[in-house]
Design an enzyme around this catalytic site. Structure first.
Site, PDB file in Angstrom:
ATOM      1  CB  SER A   1     -17.850  24.516  -8.967  1.00 25.11           C
ATOM      2  OG  SER A   1     -16.894  24.380  -9.997  1.00 25.11           O
TER       3      SER A   1
ATOM      4  CG  HIS B   1     -18.739  13.453 -15.467  1.00 23.79           C
ATOM      5  ND1 HIS B   1     -17.854  13.572 -14.420  1.00 23.79           N
ATOM      6  CD2 HIS B   1     -18.492  14.512 -16.286  1.00 23.79           C
ATOM      7  CE1 HIS B   1     -17.100  14.656 -14.596  1.00 23.79           C
ATOM      8  NE2 HIS B   1     -17.462  15.235 -15.716  1.00 23.79           N
TER       9      HIS B   1
ATOM     10  CE  LYS C   1     -16.529  22.957 -12.651  1.00 22.32           C
ATOM     11  NZ  LYS C   1     -15.459  23.203 -13.650  1.00 22.32           N
TER      12      LYS C   1
END
Length: 288
Positions: free
Chosen positions: A130, A100, A45
């Site tokens: 988020s 990630h 995010k």
């Protein structure tokens, strides 16, 4: 749906089993990067989808055909995801790869290659908000507690993908050993065109002004949010429930102000100062 409630782990962080397996994580650790590869690194995010779209458009010289016909997870697949080895393209030319994963997993392999790394960071208050809404709509993530409890877990790093603080700081600490470009979500919000030009300079991919115009136009949040190849509406509601929250929700800086109480903000600032005291990175919390 497969493994919706399963959990995997790597380097001490937890990952959703729907997207990851021990085999896919091992494949990611053993992956041989090429000199032409472009690797997008983010904490969740933080502007991942935005950077995927920008890079797609840069390499198509602003032509939006591929951006509107091929899902972004195929154009810039996640290295650690189960499907990665089936879609990564072998051959010449740049491959856009997304991850990630933390630096201690990937930095050694990247240091041996000449792959370019683009790290996108976002102020952690907006990330927390988020990420909370993403938990509400992504069925492969745990049901979020009320926001105050989720915020505490986020600050403690007890969420999937681990601590935002450690992710940002650890990648920053190895940046000098890589062909590395750092940019923030807020930078792109303040001046998207300037950000695109800086990315082109890093990639050594000069573009005509009209081409930059097209990249800027098609990577605008309003355009992207209506593009089914980007906004994840192609994913079945059993996996991502868009009635709970849109994947591309607001795309603004400072939305945390609508969610944090004064007490939560003070608590967050205290933790931020403690965790980031040994790091010189600066973040923008609001845009006026």
């Amino acid at each position: 749906m497969d493994r919706m409630d399963d959990t995997e782990s790597i380097a001490g962080i937890l990952l959703p089993g729907h997207l990851h397996s021990q085999q896919s994580l091992q494949y990611a650790q053993d992956f041989q990067f090429k000199e032409e590869d472009i690797v997008i690194v983010t904490y969740p995010k933080s502007g991942t989808t935005w950077m995927q779209e920008i890079l797609t458009l840069i390499y198509s010289r602003g032509d939006d055909d591929i951006a509107t016909t091929v899902p972004n997870w195929r154009r810039a697949p996640w290295l650690e995801h189960i499907y990665f080895k089936d879609v990564i393209i072998e051959g010449n030319g740049p491959r856009i790869i997304t991850t990630h994963l933390p630096s201690d997993v990937l930095a050694p392999a990247l240091q041996k290659s000449k792959a370019k790394v683009i790290y996108v960071a976002r102020n952690p208050k907006d990330v927390a908000v988020s990420y909370y809404y993403f938990h509400k709509m992504a069925r492969f993530l745990p049901n979020p507690q009320p926001f105050p409890e989720f915020l505490e877990k986020f600050l403690e790093g007890k969420v999937y993908y681990g601590s935002w603080f450690e992710h940002v700081k650890d990648w920053h600490s190895v940046s000098q050993t890589l062909d590395f470009f750092y940019i923030t979500y807020e930078d792109m919000q303040k001046d998207l065109r300037r950000s695109i030009k800086k990315i082109c300079q890093f990639l050594e991919t000069p573009m005509y002004s009209k081409e930059v115009d097209k990249v800027e136009q098609h990577s605008n949040f309003a355009v992207m949010s209506q593009n089914s190849m980007v906004n994840y509406t192609l994913i079945p509601c059993e996996i991502m429930d868009h009635t709970q929250s849109k994947f591309m929700r607001k795309g603004v800086v400072g939305d945390w102000q609508q969610h944090f109480t004064e007490e939560q903000n003070k608590m967050f600032d205290k933790v931020f100062q403690e965790k980031m005291s040994d790091c010189d990175l600066q973040f923008i919390w609001t845009l006026k």
